[in-house]
Design an enzyme around this catalytic site. Structure first.
Site, short mmCIF file in Angstrom:
data_model
loop_
_atom_site.label_atom_id
_atom_site.label_comp_id
_atom_site.label_asym_id
_atom_site.label_seq_id
_atom_site.Cartn_x
_atom_site.Cartn_y
_atom_site.Cartn_z
N SER A 81 0.86 -1.18 0.00
CA SER A 81 0.00 0.00 0.00
C SER A 81 0.90 1.23 0.00
O SER A 81 2.11 1.12 -0.14
CB SER A 81 -0.98 -0.02 1.16
N LEU A 82 0.30 2.40 0.13
CA LEU A 82 1.08 3.63 0.05
C LEU A 82 1.01 4.36 1.37
O LEU A 82 -0.03 4.37 2.03
CB LEU A 82 0.49 4.54 -1.03
N GLU A 111 0.99 11.43 -10.24
CA GLU A 111 -0.19 10.84 -10.87
C GLU A 111 -1.38 11.10 -9.95
O GLU A 111 -1.19 11.29 -8.76
CB GLU A 111 -0.03 9.32 -11.02
N LYS A 113 -4.47 9.90 -7.73
CA LYS A 113 -4.80 8.67 -7.01
C LYS A 113 -6.28 8.40 -7.23
O LYS A 113 -7.14 9.07 -6.67
CB LYS A 113 -4.49 8.84 -5.52
N ASP A 115 -9.76 6.52 -7.02
CA ASP A 115 -10.37 5.87 -5.87
C ASP A 115 -11.32 4.76 -6.34
O ASP A 115 -12.46 5.02 -6.71
CB ASP A 115 -11.15 6.92 -5.06
N ARG A 134 -6.46 -6.94 -4.58
CA ARG A 134 -5.32 -6.76 -3.71
C ARG A 134 -5.38 -7.70 -2.50
O ARG A 134 -4.37 -8.20 -2.05
CB ARG A 134 -5.23 -5.32 -3.22
N GLU A 170 -6.36 0.41 -11.16
CA GLU A 170 -7.52 0.65 -10.33
C GLU A 170 -8.78 0.40 -11.16
O GLU A 170 -8.90 0.89 -12.28
CB GLU A 170 -7.46 2.12 -9.88
N TYR A 222 -1.35 1.90 -13.84
CA TYR A 222 -0.30 2.84 -13.45
C TYR A 222 1.02 2.20 -13.05
O TYR A 222 1.95 2.89 -12.66
CB TYR A 222 -0.79 3.72 -12.30
N LYS A 285 5.82 9.61 -7.09
CA LYS A 285 6.74 8.48 -7.18
C LYS A 285 8.11 8.95 -7.65
O LYS A 285 8.20 9.85 -8.50
CB LYS A 285 6.21 7.44 -8.19
N LYS A 309 -3.08 13.09 0.29
CA LYS A 309 -4.54 12.97 0.30
C LYS A 309 -5.20 14.35 0.26
O LYS A 309 -4.86 15.24 1.04
CB LYS A 309 -4.99 12.26 1.58
N CYS A 403 -42.42 3.21 14.42
CA CYS A 403 -41.74 2.66 13.25
C CYS A 403 -42.43 3.14 11.97
O CYS A 403 -43.64 2.98 11.83
CB CYS A 403 -41.75 1.14 13.31
N CYS A 406 -44.04 -0.14 10.22
CA CYS A 406 -45.09 -1.01 10.76
C CYS A 406 -45.87 -0.35 11.89
O CYS A 406 -46.83 -0.92 12.40
CB CYS A 406 -44.49 -2.33 11.25
N CYS A 421 -37.00 -0.93 16.23
CA CYS A 421 -38.36 -1.44 16.12
C CYS A 421 -38.27 -2.91 16.49
O CYS A 421 -37.53 -3.66 15.88
CB CYS A 421 -38.87 -1.28 14.69
N CYS A 427 -42.46 -6.70 10.70
CA CYS A 427 -42.10 -5.39 10.13
C CYS A 427 -41.43 -5.64 8.77
O CYS A 427 -40.39 -6.29 8.72
CB CYS A 427 -41.16 -4.69 11.12
P1 AMP Z 1 -3.99 2.90 0.14
O1 AMP Z 1 -5.15 2.01 -0.27
O2 AMP Z 1 -4.41 4.12 0.86
O3 AMP Z 1 -2.87 2.12 0.75
O4 AMP Z 1 -3.42 3.47 -1.22
C1 AMP Z 1 -2.78 2.64 -2.14
C2 AMP Z 1 -3.70 2.38 -3.29
O5 AMP Z 1 -3.90 3.53 -4.08
C3 AMP Z 1 -3.13 1.41 -4.23
O6 AMP Z 1 -3.31 0.09 -3.80
C4 AMP Z 1 -3.90 1.69 -5.48
O7 AMP Z 1 -5.07 0.89 -5.48
C5 AMP Z 1 -4.37 3.12 -5.33
N1 AMP Z 1 -3.91 3.99 -6.42
C6 AMP Z 1 -4.73 4.77 -7.16
N2 AMP Z 1 -4.05 5.46 -8.08
C7 AMP Z 1 -2.76 5.12 -7.94
C8 AMP Z 1 -1.55 5.49 -8.63
N3 AMP Z 1 -1.56 6.40 -9.63
N4 AMP Z 1 -0.41 4.93 -8.22
C9 AMP Z 1 -0.38 4.03 -7.21
N5 AMP Z 1 -1.48 3.64 -6.53
C10 AMP Z 1 -2.66 4.18 -6.89
ZN ZN Z 2 -41.28 -1.78 12.31
#
Ligand code: AMP
Ligand code: ZN
Length: 667
Positions: A81-82, A111, A113, A115, A134, A170, A222, A285, A309, A403, A406, A421, A427
């Site tokens: 993870s990051l 880049e 991030k 979601d 993952r 992602e 990515y 990076k 973030k 409720c 019901c 309830c 219900c």
């Molecule tokens: P976290 O889930 O907070 O640990 O953040 C890491 C996750 O960010 C990675 O597992 C990726 O799924 C996501 N992610 C989204 N965009 C990027 C990107 N450009 N580079 C690396 N990770 C990314």
């Molecule tokens: Zn109810």
């Protein structure tokens, strides 16, 4: 190659190319109509010559069939993870740590991030062979079948590609599509999805790839992992991935100082809301792969990358109405219905108000202008009221008394935040919710039944509790007369229901939906008590003596079995051969020399804990009850045992044995 073969080959190549133009580059060069005609032609030919179907043909994205359980597979390269950061100072710290290791100049790539749900794709010889989620970073779920339905993911690669590599990215759900889908759900009276990210990961785990194919998922890549990739920087990696045919976001930039990184972050912090996908930050990076290697990894994340973030966005809007939602357990959640407001890329209409305390604390009222915030994964929440704009005639919110579903009186126990309830057996949302829970994957895992079907069955009066699911097999004609219920789906459903009779006891226990008895608690209870019958008669003390079972759970279990309806339900399920005994107990038949004997265990012991003693007794076929009666055969007496128990045992002629005696008995 025959003429037919080359025709098929040609159509395949062309369709892959047009797919790429459409889904990856976003610039189709033929009309949808022409595309459909080509696809049709290929489908026809493949139908005529099934022996010529290639598994990577554009027609084979949806292989059909269900994935019942996703296999867990080890990642051949760990998915880290990051580290997160929230300020520029933290980025300076990041750079300082790097400068301690790297002497030369360091270049950064920024880049966005995205979601969604992370994914790792494996390609061998230019062919997609596996897709894993993952998971915990070491191993993930094999979701290949679902991933193949995503049109922007190439099944075959272009040009010159490494023989074997993984590519990470992602899976995202585009904002516009998310909105569309939610609109539809609202019109149908269904609950809207919370956010695109959960929807993306939920979709990935759907069992039916045909359904997945209907959802407009996208995959943004990515990161390349592997050997002999022929690249020396992250920036090259992005370009190389693009060139091989992957969808790699165009928004990425190289900088040779943090100054540039900062400007990138500031720019996208606001502009990101215009993008097609949700983002929750920027990933920074180190560009050089050689430097990355020098920096290495901590236990959890690379030292050469960090996520910045974005702060959650806030908006103000009007609170139009407070409504109340009743869940499966009867818990009531107040919901704020808002004047729709654009927030972090989506339109927000509703926000959770959690409970009565929260309403009280915020002093939130209908007609107020409220501050709404949306974090990465949470449902939007109301964080405050703009008191200056409160209308003069505003009325303090009074929590609902009855409720909404019901009409029965809502109750709130002392020390609890939520109102409930308690009319659990009549219900409607509780009934339907219980059935939904019962059939869910981690419970009875009944295929061919979903929320919509349950709603249908409930409305048609065919099923109004869990037990009645098992009557359906004799009501086939009723089922067939329902809308949208074809023979095949009815059979599918009945088969799923029949198969649930093989589900093990611990899952059945979880499936009953006893409050606070989640998956793990159900396992613990099933393993300690071994059967529903011993659980039903378990005393409070016996329950809390089980590891990790607290008073709250014990009380809830006891209350559940005190209700006659619940006992009736269990009897009905027993009649239908649902498993209410742990397999373990059924197997240990070689040692049953205490079989049929009833024990009471009381006091404190030297060797065994009270719980271990009980387990021993059960292992040898005996039964443990909590109080002494005529049926009791033995009282195992420890120290500090209450005199009244002793007296009662004497009076009823129950044999009293010490811990030592007991050990001899089972020896
Ligand atoms: P976290 O889930 O907070 O640990 O953040 C890491 C996750 O960010 C990675 O597992 C990726 O799924 C996501 N992610 C989204 N965009 C990027 C990107 N450009 N580079 C690396 N990770 C990314
Ligand atoms: Zn109810």
């Amino acid at each position: 190659m025959s003429e037919i073969e080359s025709k098929i080959k040609h159509l395949s190549v062309e369709l892959h190319r047009h797919n790429y133009n459409y889904y990856v580059l976003d610039s189709p060069i033929i009309s949808d109509f022409d595309f459909d005609m080509m696809l049709k032609e290929l489908t026809m030919l493949e139908k005529q010559y099934p022996e010529l179907i290639d598994s990577n043909s554009p027609t084979q994205r949806v292989g059909g069939g269900l994935t019942k359980k996703f296999d867990t597979v080890k990642h051949r390269n760990r998915m880290y993870s990051l580290d997160n950061s929230y300020s520029f100072e933290e980025l300076e710290d990041f750079e300082n740590r790097i400068n301690k290791v790297i002497e030369e100049k360091v270049e950064y790539v920024c880049e966005l991030k995205y979601d969604g749900a992370s994914i790792s794709l494996t390609y061998e010889g230019g062919e997609l062979v596996q897709a894993l989620t993952r998971g915990d970073g070491f191993q993930g779920d094999d979701v290949t079948r679902n991933i193949r339905t995503i049109k922007s993911i190439p099944l075959l690669l272009n040009g010159d590609y490494p023989e074997s590599f993984d590519i990470r990215g992602e899976i995202v759900f585009p904002n516009a599509e998310f909105e569309k889908l939610n609109q539809k759900r609202l019109i149908n009276g269904e609950d809207p999805y919370a956010n695109p990210r959960n929807l993306a990961s939920g979709t990935l785990k759907m069992q039916d790839s045909v359904e997945v194919a209907k959802r407009p998922l996208e995959c943004l890549l990515y990161f390349l992992v592997g050997e002999k990739l022929g690249i020396s920087t992250q920036f090259d990696a992005l370009n190389k991935a693009r060139y091989m045919g992957f969808k790699v976001p165009e928004i990425s930039e190289k900088f040779n100082s943090l100054q540039g990184v900062r400007s990138f972050i500031e720019k996208w912090d606001t502009k990101r809301h215009e993008l097609e996908y949700e983002t929750d930050g920027v990933v920074i990076k180190v560009n050089s792969l050689a430097q990355q290697e020098e920096l290495g990894y901590t236990a959890k994340s690379p030292r050469w990358a960090i996520a910045y973030k974005f702060k959650a966005e806030q908006k103000t809007t009007l609170l139009k109405e407070i409504t109340y939602q009743v869940g499966r357990t009867g818990a009531v959640t107040p919901v704020a219905n808002l004047e729709p407001v654009h927030l972090a890329g989506t339109v927000v209409r509703r926000a959770s108000l959690h409970n009565a305390d929260q309403i009280e604390k915020l002093d939130v009222r209908v007609g107020d202008t409220v501050f709404v915030e949306k974090g990465g994964e949470i449902i939007p929440k109301i964080i405050g009221v703009d008191f200056d704009s409160r209308p003069a005639d505003s009325i303090k919110t009074v929590y609902l008394k009855e409720c909404p579903e019901c009409g029965s009186t809502l109750e709130r126990k002392e020390g609890e935040a939520q109102h409930y309830c308690h009319n659990s057996n009549s219900c409607p949302p509780q009934i339907k919710g219980k059935i939904e829970h019962f059939i869910s994957r981690k419970a009875m895992d009944i295929d061919g039944l979903g929320a919509e079907t349950i709603d249908l069955l409930y409305k048609a009066g065919l099923v109004s509790n869990i037990g009645e699911l098992y009557d359906l097999s004799s009501k086939k004609s009723d089922l067939l007369s329902l809308e949208r219920m074809a023979e095949k789906s009815v059979n599918n459903m009945l088969e799923g229901i029949e198969n649930s009779k093989n589900i093990e006891f611990e899952k059945v226990l979880f499936a009953l939906g006893i409050r606070y008895v989640g998956e793990t608690v159900a396992k613990k209870l099933a393993r300690s008590f071994k059967s529903i019958d011993s659980l039903i008669i378990a005393s409070f003390d016996e329950l809390v003596s089980v590891d990790e079972i607290g008073e709250r759970i014990a009380e809830s279990v006891i209350n559940f079995f005190l209700e006659e309806d619940n006992i009736k339900l269990i009897d009905k399920l027993k009649d239908n051969n649902i498993k209410f005994v742990s397999e373990e107990t059924e197997i240990s038949t070689d040692n049953l020399h205490l079989e049929g004997k009833v024990f009471v265990v009381s006091g404190v012991f030297d060797v065994y804990s009270r719980n271990e003693l009980k387990k021993e007794i059960e292992k040898f076929g005996g039964k443990v009850t909590s109080s002494i009666s005529k049926k009791t055969d033995f009282l195992v007496a420890g120290e500090k045992m209450g005199p009244s128990k002793l007296e009662k045992a004497n009076k009823l002629g129950v044999k009293i044995v010490s811990e030592n005696d007991f050990v001899k008995m089972i020896d």
